[in-house]
Write a protein that holds these residues in place. Structure first.
Motif, PDB file in Angstrom:
ATOM      1  N   ASP A  83       0.879  -1.171   0.000  1.00 48.09           N
ATOM      2  CA  ASP A  83       0.000   0.000   0.000  1.00 48.09           C
ATOM      3  C   ASP A  83       0.919   1.226   0.000  1.00 48.09           C
ATOM      4  N   HIS A 108       0.604   5.158  -0.486  1.00 49.81           N
ATOM      5  CA  HIS A 108      -0.223   6.356  -0.663  1.00 49.81           C
ATOM      6  C   HIS A 108       0.606   7.642  -0.649  1.00 49.81           C
ATOM      7  N   HIS A 147      -2.009   6.483   6.561  1.00 50.61           N
ATOM      8  CA  HIS A 147      -1.222   5.245   6.672  1.00 50.61           C
ATOM      9  C   HIS A 147      -0.427   5.003   5.403  1.00 50.61           C
ATOM     10  N   ASP A 172      -9.303   4.733  -3.988  1.00 54.78           N
ATOM     11  CA  ASP A 172      -8.552   3.784  -3.167  1.00 54.78           C
ATOM     12  C   ASP A 172      -8.329   2.506  -3.972  1.00 54.78           C
TER      13      ASP A 172
END
Ligand code: VGL
Ligand code: ZN
Length: 208
Positions: A48, A50, A83, A115
């Motif tokens: 992940d 971001h 996060h 997302d």
């Protein structure tokens, strides 16, 4: 050709991280045993990844609080704590995970307006990450999926694997995964099972 997909085994989803999954770090030794088992021809991981201010963060929406439903680009979106921000310790794979054995790390979640729970494509099922093409090019026939979090990124990745790579056998390794809520995990397992994903334990892989 057998492949293992390790989903989001990152500091951010382990205790001490910004979006900790209960006992998230417990998957690390199990994942390492799977990595070392010699049962897989190919090992891939998702990360992940971001940008700061990503639209899935509650902090990007005035008045929103983490773990409430909000909106992103006009669609319902869970508001998460900040996060796995690119380049931070929170986004790194868990330090004890045998990452040197990983053949490909697929990053996801870079687009601030949508997302991406799945390692294969965004939540609109629109932009593909390229991971399914990679696995198909490698001749993968069997894919085992595990990691964090069962009720979000693991589930969406397993379901997309099945849908985007017709003919590939997909299994979910339960003890090598942890979820955010017990109800979410139970529902995710039922959904995966209903779609034809085998639910197994790591012992089955190691014995196989
Ligand atoms: C995840 C929520 C937000 C996951 C990623 O890895 O399951 N969950 N971003
Ligand atoms: Zn995320």
């Amino acid at each position: 050709m057998k492949a293992l997909l390790l989903v989001d085994i990152q500091n951010g989803f382990c205790p001490g991280g910004n979006l900790p999954v209960p006992d998230g770090d417990k998957v690390v030794p199990i994942a390492n045993r799977l990595i070392d088992s010699g049962k897989y021809d190919l090992i891939v991981a998702s990360q992940d990844w971001h940008p700061p201010g990503h639209g899935s963060f509650a902090s990007a929406h005035p008045g929103a609080a983490p773990f409430e439903m909000g909106e992103l680009s006009g669609k319902p979106q869970m508001m998460w704590p900040d996060h796995c921000i690119q380049g931070t310790l929170d986004a790194e794979l868990h330090p004890e995970l045998k990452s040197e054995e990983i053949d490909l790390i697929q990053q996801k979640g870079e687009n601030p307006y949508i997302d991406s729970y799945s390692a294969f494509r965004d939540n609109d099922r629109d932009a593909s990450t390229g991971l399914s093409d990679f696995l198909e090019d490698q001749g993968v026939t069997d894919l085992d999926v595990c990691g964090l979090a069962t009720d979000y990124c693991v589930k969406f990745s397993a379901l997309d694997a099945l849908e985007m790579m017709p003919g590939v056998r997909v299994r979910f390794i339960k003890d090598a995964s942890r979820g955010i809520t017990p109800e979410g995990v139970a529902a995710a397992i039922e959904e995966m099972r209903a779609h034809g994903i085998a639910i197994i334990d790591s012992a089955k892989v190691l014995a196989g």
